[in-house]
Every structure is written in structure tokens, then in C-alpha cells.
Write an enzyme that holds these catalytic residues in place. Structure first.
Site, PDB file in Angstrom:
ATOM      1  N   HIS A   1       0.829  -1.200   0.000  1.00  0.00           N
ATOM      2  CA  HIS A   1       0.000   0.000   0.000  1.00  0.00           C
ATOM      3  C   HIS A   1       0.867   1.256   0.000  1.00  0.00           C
ATOM      4  O   HIS A   1       0.450   2.309  -0.506  1.00  0.00           O
ATOM      5  CB  HIS A   1      -0.921   0.038   1.218  1.00  0.00           C
TER       6      HIS A   1
ATOM      7  N   ASP B   1      -4.470  -6.130  -7.704  1.00  0.00           N
ATOM      8  CA  ASP B   1      -4.683  -5.405  -6.458  1.00  0.00           C
ATOM      9  C   ASP B   1      -4.932  -3.941  -6.847  1.00  0.00           C
ATOM     10  O   ASP B   1      -4.716  -3.536  -7.990  1.00  0.00           O
ATOM     11  CB  ASP B   1      -3.472  -5.543  -5.546  1.00  0.00           C
TER      12      ASP B   1
END
Length: 471
Positions: free
Chosen positions: A178, A250
Site C-alpha cells: 500500500h 490489487d
């Protein structure tokens, strides 16, 4: 089919508001899916309301991240009613895992959500991993493989498509994709031994989708993250493993991909490499959707992206949308699994209502702002905390006569939490630590501890039970 509709058909979009904005209503029938995130769901009642609205009235395939345990969207504010993968792996009963996944699937299906971006199939070989931890079934490839397969079978038996993640494996990293681009330093032989087996098990179990990881595995492809690697997605996942379901990226906004290629650039590269569905987060909404859509159209126009590849990707997502399983009654096995997985050491039964010291560390982005609450389960058992304080209330908490319970997540991994716990122990050796993170009793100095392997509601209920009854 025209190219605009093909581009829409590979997009899994999010939006920022609670109520779906007008652009979602217009685009929904052609979109690959609409993904519900925690910020769309301020109450537990919102998921079924919005899921039915988007699926029944807007004609969308609705997706979400519902792993159970720490990563929940249906119960984002209140906590998951089932434990996560760590508990299920610790119990090591595949029937229980299947039952828990089936319960999740049944709840999702009833809410109009037919695509779950789960299970996590990563083998968490590094306990310092900042983003996987209790989301993994464990560190043993054989254990993770059998429970990944069981989870897929349970979820899909309820008529909800599963998505095993994060291929080729995110369990051996010390960086969170992230925030940055992780690199896995295993050899190819180690990758095949430690990280590949759960994905093979998921494919054998008939998993409908596999999600990519924004990680670099130099042994497989030294150039870029797996999400944009033709070697990993096409040669290995498609060619070697024979997977013909949907390959989902993702979220494209994650720094592990975005910082190197940009969101639009990463989207095109992923499609060229062999991905089928491009996952977009909630932030940016329509602007992000149009940015990525325009990049796809431009790439087709200049032949960077062959239209045949786009057609192939859109067709795979279309087949996923058509897929439907037969729902069967689910069993509620989560609480029992959490009880069987919990570890308590040196804990005496509470002598009365405790003072609760909460150590709330900022969670990773996969968990988000989802909360946890030990005070409620204690109150339900007749031991409502006298008061609840944070780290700034330690001195007053330990000075009084009441029992002291400290609760945190991954206390041994965070210096400030470890320091607070040491201060409490110095003044109150009888204090009990409840750790909701990855259990690591070897790092906790033989203190009285309750380790429950997650922050879902069953985990917290079991923690309260063990505090009340002792061990």
C-alpha cells in the site's frame, strides 16, 4: 462489442460516497464490477441495502473484501462475526474453515454481493510482515494450501465467487505494498516450495479469480511488480498452472504500483501482461474511472494494447458475472474455531470489573478504520470495565485496586506498545495482556497473556471469556 464497452467491462470501480453517485448508475451495467469499501458502509445495514441496490436495480456485479477476522466490509464498524485465517489455521480443521467461509458467502449472497476478494492465500513466513500477519492461515505451505482450498470451496458453495490473493505471494515481505514496492528475496526453488502451493490448491478447488501482488520477485522477474509481469501472469499463472479464470489486480492506487508507473500506466501494463480485471479504490471515483478508461482506449488506438487482449479480458470477466453457484445452508462455526485457536497463559479469573488500557496502533490500509471493542464482550459477561483509558491514562489506571487488562494489536512489534506494557508490568505484575495480533508469546517475557489471533468479534468474545474464567 465496441471498445468503450470492452474497457468498462474490465474495470472494478469504487466510489467515495455512501449512496452510489449518478455516474455509477449510468456505468454499472457495463462495468466489470462495483466494489464496496468500508467508507461506503457506515452501518452494518448499509452493505445489504447497497448490495441489492447495485445488483438488482443498477445491474452491477458487486464485489467487496470480506476475509473475516480483521478485514471486513460487511461489519466494518462493529467487527467481523467470524474469526480470520490465523484462527482457522491454528485450529487446522478444514471442515471448520469450509463452514466459516460458507457462512461469509451466505451473508454476502443475501446482501447481493456475488464476488469476494478473498481468501488470503499468502504463506506468512516472516512474522515481521506488516500487512499480512493474522490474515494468513500460517507459515506452513501445506497447512495454508489445505485451508485455502477449503475456504474457496465453502465460499463458492454459497454462490459467491472467490479470489485467492496475492499472487505470486506477499507473505515474505517487510514492506507494505500500500505504501511502497516490496521485494521478495527468495530463490525460485524457495518460491515454488513456500509460496506457490496455496495457489495451486486454489486452482484445483476451482477458484474463480486470483488477485495479483504489487511485489517484485526477482527470481521470477527482476523488472517490475507481479501485477505488470507477463512472465508471472501469462507464462506461469496461465501457461504453467493452467488457470483460466479472472486475474484481478490489487488496487491500482497502491504505491507499490502507482509510484513506478502511475495509475493509468499501471492499468495498461497490467492488461498487456495478462490481467483481466483492474481494481480501483474508492478515492477519486469518477475521475479515476475516466482516467483509466481513457488510458485503455488510447492504448488500443495506438496498438500498445491489442484489442484481442482486451476482448479476452472482458470476456473472462463477463463469464465471472454469469457464474452462479447453488446456495446451501451455512453453519456458524466461527466462535468455536476462535475458542480452539486462542492461547491463554498465566491468567487468573478476573476478581472484579477491570480497568481497560487500550493501545490502539494505526492499522495497515487493508484493515482500514475498522474498530475493535473488548469492553462490550466483557460487559456482556458481567465485567463491564470500570473505565477505559489509552496510553496517557496508564499511571492512574495502575495506581488503583482494580484488575488491569491491557489490549493491543501486535504489541511485541511496536516499540511504543511494548514500552507501555513494560510500564504496566513494572507497577502491576498481575496485569493481563490481550494481544489481537499475530501471536508471539516468546516475545512477551512470560507475562499473563491472552492471544486470540485477530480482532473479529469472535476473537474478542473469546478473549473476554478467558479473562473471566482464567487459564
Amino acid at each position: 462489442m465496441n471498445v468503450e464497452r470492452l474497457a468498462d467491462g474490465v474495470l472494478l470501480v469504487g466510489y467515495e460516497e455512501v449512496e452510489p453517485p449518478e455516474w455509477i448508475r449510468r456505468a454499472a451495467p457495463d462495468l466489470g464490477a462495483v466494489v464496496l469499501y468500508g467508507q461506503n458502509l457506515p452501518t452494518d445495514a448499509d452493505a445489504p441495502r447497497l448490495g441489492r441496490l447495485l445488483s438488482e436495480e443498477y445491474g452491477a456485479l458487486v464485489a467487496t473484501d470480506e476475509e473475516g477476522g480483521d478485514v471486513t466490509r460487511l461489519h466494518y464498524r462493529s467487527g467481523s462475526p467470524v474469526p480470520g485465517n490465523h484462527v482457522l489455521g491454528a485450529v487446522d480443521d478444514v471442515a471448520t474453515t469450509t463452514a466459516v467461509a460458507h457462512r461469509i458467502g451466505s451473508e454476502l449472497r443475501a446482501a447481493g454481493i456475488r464476488f469476494d476478494l478473498a481468501p488470503d492465500a499468502d504463506v506468512n513466513v516472516d512474522p515481521e510482515n506488516p500487512v499480512i500477519g493474522v490474515r494468513s492461515f500460517g507459515s506452513d505451505p501445506a497447512l495454508v494450501s489445505r485451508h485455502t482450498a477449503a475456504w474457496v470451496l465453502g465460499l463458492q458453495a454459497a454462490g459467491v465467487a472467490a479470489c485467492a490473493k496475492h499472487f505470486p505471494g506477499h507473505g515474505d515481505t517487510r514492506a507494505d505494498s500500500h505504501h511502497e514496492l516490496p521485494t521478495t528475496r527468495c530463490t525460485e526453488a524457495e518460491w515454488r516450495r513456500d509460496h506457490l502451493p496455496p495457489f495451486v490448491a486454489a486452482i484445483t478447488a476451482g477458484v474463480r479469480a486470483i488477485m495479483t501482488a504489487h511485489v517484485v520477485v526477482p527470481a521470477l522477474d527482476p523488472e517490475g511488480p507481479a501485477t505488470v509481469s507477463r512472465r508471472i501472469l501469462t507464462d506461469v499463472l496461465r501457461g504453467e498452472l493452467g488457470f483460466d479464470g479472472v486475474v484481478v489486480t490489487d488496487a491500482l492506487e497502491m504505491a507499490g504500483l502507482r509510484d513506478r508507473y502511475g495509475i493509468a500506466g499501471g492499468a495498461v501494463r497490467a492488461l498487456v501482461a495478462g490481467a483481466d480485471a483492474l481494481c480501483l479504490g474508492a478515492l477519486g471515483g469518477e475521475v479515476r474511472y475516466r482516467e483509466v478508461r481513457d488510458a485503455i482506449l488510447a492504448a488500443v488506438a495506438d496498438k500498445t494494447l491489442p484489442v484481442e487482449r482486451l476482448e479476452q479480458a472482458a470476456n473472462r470477466v463477463r463469464l465471472l458475472r454469469q457464474w452462479a453457484g447453488e446456495a446451501v445452508p451455512a453453519k456458524d462455526a466461527g466462535l468455536e474455531a476462535a475458542r480452539r485457536a486462542a492461547v491463554a497463559r498465566g491468567v487468573s479469573p478476573l476478581a472484579g470489573a477491570p480497568v481497560l488500557i487500550e493501545l490502539r496502533h494505526a492499522p495497515n490500509l487493508a484493515v482500514g478504520e475498522a474498530g475493535w471493542d473488548l469492553g462490550g464482550p466483557l460487559a456482556a459477561l458481567g465485567f463491564a470495565p470500570v473505565r477505559t483509558v489509552g496510553a496517557d491514562g496508564v499511571d492512574a489506571a495502575v495506581a488503583g485496586p482494580d484488575p488491569v487488562v491491557v489490549v493491543g494489536r501486535d504489541v511485541a512489534r511496536h516499540d511504543w506498545q511494548r514500552d507501555v506494557w513494560a510500564r504496566v508490568r513494572a507497577e502491576r505484575p498481575d496485569a493481563v495482556l490481550v494481544d489481537l495480533g499475530l501471536p508471539r508469546p516468546d516475545l512477551l517475557d512470560g507475562a499473563p497473556v491472552v492471544l486470540v489471533g485477530g480482532a473479529g468479534r469472535p476473537n474478542l468474545r473469546v478473549a473476554a471469556e478467558l479473562l473471566v474464567t482464567g487459564s
